[in-house]
Design a protein around this motif. Structure first.
Motif, short mmCIF file in Angstrom:
data_model
loop_
_atom_site.label_atom_id
_atom_site.label_comp_id
_atom_site.label_asym_id
_atom_site.label_seq_id
_atom_site.Cartn_x
_atom_site.Cartn_y
_atom_site.Cartn_z
N LEU A 92 0.85 -1.20 0.00
CA LEU A 92 0.00 0.00 0.00
C LEU A 92 0.88 1.25 0.00
O LEU A 92 0.65 2.19 -0.77
N GLU A 93 1.89 1.24 0.86
CA GLU A 93 2.77 2.42 0.96
C GLU A 93 3.46 2.71 -0.37
O GLU A 93 3.63 3.85 -0.77
N LYS A 98 1.16 5.43 -7.37
CA LYS A 98 1.25 5.02 -8.78
C LYS A 98 -0.12 4.61 -9.32
O LYS A 98 -0.49 4.94 -10.44
N MET A 99 -0.85 3.89 -8.49
CA MET A 99 -2.19 3.46 -8.92
C MET A 99 -3.07 4.68 -9.18
O MET A 99 -3.77 4.74 -10.18
N HIS A 100 -2.98 5.63 -8.28
CA HIS A 100 -3.77 6.85 -8.43
C HIS A 100 -3.41 7.56 -9.73
O HIS A 100 -4.27 7.98 -10.49
N ALA A 126 -6.06 5.05 1.17
CA ALA A 126 -5.92 4.66 -0.23
C ALA A 126 -7.28 4.69 -0.94
O ALA A 126 -7.39 5.15 -2.08
N GLU A 127 -8.30 4.23 -0.26
CA GLU A 127 -9.64 4.22 -0.87
C GLU A 127 -10.14 5.64 -1.09
O GLU A 127 -10.71 5.96 -2.12
N ARG A 128 -9.87 6.49 -0.09
CA ARG A 128 -10.33 7.88 -0.18
C ARG A 128 -9.65 8.58 -1.36
O ARG A 128 -10.28 9.19 -2.20
#
Ligand code: IPE
Ligand code: IPE
Ligand code: MG
Length: 252
Positions: A92-93, A98-100, A126-128
């Protein structure tokens, strides 16, 4: 938005899968074969996730759902469980920014209350952060079980409708963990086992199932294309006869 249900209506069966759900299995055996500790397989498995996420974007897949940790995986040795949690935190960190940037919306579903506070915070953040993205929705199922999902949905449904009974499918659907996604078109399980292991019990009603011997760390673009090619050869009948399916295709 009301999503169509494969048992209530005959859904549109796309030629290319819109939603792929994967049981990423075989990390441990991949490592053991190389005389490595099982966790080395999990680390390699994270790399495979990165590759498959990119491949799904390139292929226009809209939803990718990954089984990362089942409600039953707590039964594993404590050191393996704690290393899996650490890997989840690091992933996640490292990956969320990158995903965003790539337009990915990240969702994590499961009984998250059992994870430690730091991990829960990272998930929420991350979801937010990615909630407005629309290119690909990646759902990570963590401390997830199909039966857990149905029971938590039933409990929420009853709590929201005190004194009412005789519910139907449509009443339950919005409370299920994946209520925002259409039912999976294609299910893939790597690692050679041919079972569901308490994954999406409700949503797999009419999903095409694909099993491969390939261990998850070795599952690459070519392996994904083989699965999609197999999907494309299937005739999705949803209870009808083959002749009816052909008729409807001609008409459309
Ligand atoms: C899947 O790989 C990953 C998780 C369940 C977390 P496994 O760890 O189950 O690998 P095998 O099945 O033992 O090879
Ligand atoms: C299913 O794999 C769960 C995940 C991949 C996260 P398992 O390896 O836990 O499944 P079983 O125990 O072989 O059925
Ligand atoms: Mg396994």
């Amino acid at each position: 938005m009301m999503l169509s249900s494969s048992t209530k209506d005959v859904p549109h069966a796309p030629a290319a899968p819109r939603h792929i759900a994967i049981i990423m299995d075989g990390n441990g055996r991949w490592a053991t074969r190389r005389f490595l500790p099982r966790v080395a397989g999990h680390a390699k498995g994270v790399e495979a996730v990165r590759g498959i996420v990119e491949a799904c974007i390139e292929r226009g897949v809209e939803y990718l759902t990954l089984f990362a940790f089942s409600s039953e995986n707590w039964r594993r040795p404590a050191d393996e469980v704690s290393l899996l949690m650490k890997l989840f935190v690091t992933a996640l960190e490292r990956e969320v920014a990158k995903m965003h940037a790539n337009g990915i919306r990240l969702k994590v579903v499961g009984d998250l209350g059992r994870f430690d506070a730091k991990l829960q915070e990272l998930i929420a953040e991350a979801e937010r952060k990615t909630s407005g993205n629309t290119r690909l929705t990646v759902t990570v199922c963590a401390n997830y079980g199909g039966r857990w999902d149905m029971m938590q949905a039933v409990n929420k449904l009853i709590a929201a409708n005190p004194g009412i009974s005789d519910f139907s499918e449509e009443h339950l659907a919005p409370y299920l963990a994946l209520s925002y996604a259409p039912e999976p078109d294609l299910f893939i399980r790597t690692g050679g086992e041919q079972r569901i292991s308490n994954f999406l019990l409700w949503q797999l009603a009419y999903t095409e199932l694909y099993f491969t011997e390939t261990y998850w760390p070795d599952f690459n673009d070519a392996a994904l294309d083989e699965a999609i090619a197999s999907y494309r050869q299937r005739e999705r009948r949803f209870g009808r006869t083959s002749a009816q399916v052909t008729e409807r295709k001609k008409a459309s």
